[in-house]
Scaffold this motif. Sequence first.
Motif, short mmCIF file in Angstrom:
data_model
loop_
_atom_site.label_atom_id
_atom_site.label_comp_id
_atom_site.label_asym_id
_atom_site.label_seq_id
_atom_site.Cartn_x
_atom_site.Cartn_y
_atom_site.Cartn_z
N LEU A 64 0.83 -1.26 -0.21
CA LEU A 64 -0.57 -0.27 0.20
C LEU A 64 0.76 0.93 0.00
O LEU A 64 0.75 2.49 -0.75
N ASP A 116 -7.55 -2.17 0.31
CA ASP A 116 -7.03 -2.00 -1.20
C ASP A 116 -8.16 -1.68 -1.74
O ASP A 116 -7.60 -1.22 -3.33
N TRP A 129 -6.36 -5.56 -9.60
CA TRP A 129 -6.41 -5.59 -8.56
C TRP A 129 -7.21 -6.72 -7.40
O TRP A 129 -7.26 -7.40 -6.11
N ARG A 133 -7.28 -9.22 -5.18
CA ARG A 133 -7.12 -9.26 -3.13
C ARG A 133 -8.27 -9.90 -2.49
O ARG A 133 -8.36 -10.14 -1.40
#
Length: 150
Positions: A64, A116, A129, A133
């Motif tokens: 992150l 996220d 992504w 995730r």
Amino acid sequence: MTDIPRAALILGLAGVLPFLWGAMTLLSPGLAEWGLANLGPRFIGPYVQLYYGAVILSFMSGVLWGFATKAEDARAATGYALSVIPALWAFFMAGGGPVSAGMNLIFGYLGLLVLDFAFWRWGLAPRWWMQLRVLLTALVVICLSVGVFY
């Protein structure tokens, strides 16, 4: 899943293996005995799940942080501040007994998924992504749940 780069998917799934191994050694006494004899107590049951779970939450803070470097101004500062939360969560909340620590890791991974999503919505994470995730978080939470509820 076809949008996720193959290497990211394979490595992400490989990263779930210690969680899966921990769950399997909780469910199979024979496997736990083999693991104890050949790998030691730290690498079976909740011990491997909790230790590895804290390590991976900390690793995800770094991911992150990397996304935050793409932001500017106030969003960058917000991104940096949010990026340290998973590591701090692991540090402060993954102690105690295996049930409470496992529960706290589950909450940590679910909270990470929220982070996220925020980084993804801000355009700081790759377009694929969230597919990756959500899959990985679901698998990790299922495996940790074995340690908490079994």
